[in-house]
Design a protein around this motif. Structure first.
Motif, PDB file in Angstrom:
ATOM      1  N   LEU A   3       5.284 -35.931 -17.188  1.00 44.79           N
ATOM      2  CA  LEU A   3       5.442 -34.906 -18.222  1.00 44.79           C
ATOM      3  C   LEU A   3       5.895 -35.514 -19.540  1.00 44.79           C
ATOM      4  N   GLU A  38      15.747 -37.199 -13.065  1.00 42.40           N
ATOM      5  CA  GLU A  38      15.022 -36.209 -12.274  1.00 42.40           C
ATOM      6  C   GLU A  38      15.926 -35.540 -11.236  1.00 42.40           C
ATOM      7  N   ARG A  50      -1.181 -27.566 -19.076  1.00 40.69           N
ATOM      8  CA  ARG A  50      -0.040 -26.653 -19.130  1.00 40.69           C
ATOM      9  C   ARG A  50      -0.589 -25.241 -19.181  1.00 40.69           C
ATOM     10  N   PRO A  57       1.211 -31.516  -8.085  1.00 43.71           N
ATOM     11  CA  PRO A  57       2.362 -31.359  -8.972  1.00 43.71           C
ATOM     12  C   PRO A  57       2.536 -32.612  -9.838  1.00 43.71           C
ATOM     13  N   VAL A  58       3.188 -32.436 -10.982  1.00 40.23           N
ATOM     14  CA  VAL A  58       3.447 -33.593 -11.857  1.00 40.23           C
ATOM     15  C   VAL A  58       4.869 -34.097 -11.613  1.00 40.23           C
ATOM     16  N   SER A  59       5.100 -35.348 -11.963  1.00 41.63           N
ATOM     17  CA  SER A  59       6.476 -35.859 -11.935  1.00 41.63           C
ATOM     18  C   SER A  59       7.064 -35.667 -13.331  1.00 41.63           C
ATOM     19  N   LEU A  60       8.390 -35.717 -13.406  1.00 40.88           N
ATOM     20  CA  LEU A  60       9.041 -35.562 -14.710  1.00 40.88           C
ATOM     21  C   LEU A  60       8.598 -36.681 -15.660  1.00 40.88           C
ATOM     22  N   VAL A  68      13.816 -27.662 -16.103  1.00 39.71           N
ATOM     23  CA  VAL A  68      12.963 -28.597 -15.371  1.00 39.71           C
ATOM     24  C   VAL A  68      12.058 -27.857 -14.389  1.00 39.71           C
ATOM     25  N   ASP A  69      12.611 -26.879 -13.656  1.00 38.79           N
ATOM     26  CA  ASP A  69      11.787 -26.164 -12.665  1.00 38.79           C
ATOM     27  C   ASP A  69      10.628 -25.432 -13.350  1.00 38.79           C
ATOM     28  N   MET A 101       8.041 -27.968 -14.525  1.00 33.22           N
ATOM     29  CA  MET A 101       7.255 -28.511 -13.407  1.00 33.22           C
ATOM     30  C   MET A 101       6.234 -27.466 -12.921  1.00 33.22           C
ATOM     31  N   HIS A 111       3.156 -27.054 -15.411  1.00 29.02           N
ATOM     32  CA  HIS A 111       2.216 -28.162 -15.578  1.00 29.02           C
ATOM     33  C   HIS A 111       1.555 -28.517 -14.260  1.00 29.02           C
TER      34      HIS A 111
END
Ligand SMILES: Nc1ncnc2c1ncn2[C@@H]1O[C@H](COP(=O)(O)OP(=O)(O)OP(=O)(O)O)[C@@H](O)[C@H]1O
Length: 288
Positions: A273, A194, A253, A267-270, A214-215, A218, A221
């Motif tokens: 996801l 992450e 999503r 927000p979600v964490s990686l 990644v951005d 994130m 989602h």
């Protein structure tokens, strides 16, 4: 416009009747740090070996920095490091670096020596007498001394303790800042990626189930939590929906829907996801 560092089209590799990787189409820009994740047997090592030119594809095409990769031909611009940190046990560190110098056309001997010295790794010590973390650092120094355009790392910290893992990841980040290369690394520990990665590729059963910056991923989602009694009022199809007692949690999503009273978006964490996309892909089993 910059060329893609990695462009694959329908890339596949089969081992007898088993597909290790199948129909893999990716485009990844120069200078990215790509995290490759997936469960055991997902095809991570297969993809990394194809990128490093250590395996021949069975199908499809692979281009690195706009150049077609000749099947099975390792390129000078690609350095590959696996979790075994393949080094000769009986060699002293100095001899190991010297051997690598002779074997590689592109090699910055001064940089390799300096890096090993800075890490206080004795050049006269035999490789077999180094700690796991020191071995990993010697192997990383050797990979960097090749001045790679593409650095490919297959679970580089898998055999290390938490402190050595943190040190090696830190070294990798520093090295990435110093050398302007593209990095692809696999790991089972998503939280470790992450902080480091700006592009994520998730594989499962030899297929790409998710790929993106990644951005962007994130931002696209969202996790919604609220009362289970009003789940049906949310007018979107979730990737997943869990109910526990009176509460429900959804992963979505796409555009955020209007929320009924009592619901909130987070927000979600990686890690969320990755787990949700792996779970979402599970029913679609791939036939051999
Ligand atoms: N040399 C081989 N011969 C036969 N099958 C292989 C070979 N190498 C890999 N496979 C198969 O290809 C699939 C993908 O393997 P791969 O090693 O690429 O997965 P991985 O994601 O790296 O797994 P892990 O996380 O366990 O290292 C698996 O089903 C594996 O059994």
């Amino acid at each position: 416009m910059s060329t893609a560092a990695i462009a694959t089209h329908a890339l596949g590799r089969r081992y007898g009747r088993t597909w290790g990787l199948r129909d893999c189409t990716l485009e990844i820009g120069e200078g990215r740090v790509v995290g490759l994740v997936g469960p055991n047997g997902a095809g991570k090592s297969t993809l990394l070996n194809l990128l490093a030119g250590l395996l021949r594809p069975s199908t499809g095409d692979l281009e690195l920095f706009g150049r077609a990769v000749k099947p099975g031909a390792p390129s000078d611009g690609v350095a590959y490091l696996d979790q075994r940190h393949s080094l000769y046990e009986s060699f002293r560190v100095r001899e190991m670096l010297e051997a690598a110098r002779r074997l590689n056309r592109r090699w910055d001997h001064r940089a390799a020596l300096d890096r090993v010295r800075e890490l206080d790794i004795p050049l006269g010590r035999r490789v077999g007498e180094l700690s796991g973390g020191q071995r990993a650092q010697v192997a990383l120094s050797m990979a960097l001394a090749r001045r790679p355009e593409l650095l490919v790392l297959d679970e580089p910290v898998a055999s290390l303790d938490p402190l050595a893992r943190r040190d090696l990841m830190g070294s990798l980040m520093a090295a990435k800042a110093d050398h302007d290369c593209t990095v692809v690394l696999s790991s089972h520990v998503v939280s470790e990626l992450e902080r480091l990665c700006d592009h994520l590729v998730v594989l499962d059963h030899g297929r790409v189930v998710l790929s993106g910056d990644v951005d962007d991923l994130m931002a696209e989602h969202v996790r919604l939590t609220g009362p289970a009694s009003t789940v049906d009022e949310i007018r979107s199809v979730p990737l997943s929906c869990e109910r526990r007692g009176d509460a429900a949690t959804m992963l979505l999503r796409g555009p955020r829907p209007a929320l009924p009273p009592g619901w909130r978006a987070e927000p979600v964490s990686l890690e969320d996801l990755v787990l949700h996309h792996l779970a979402a892909g599970r029913p679609k089993e791939v036939a051999a």
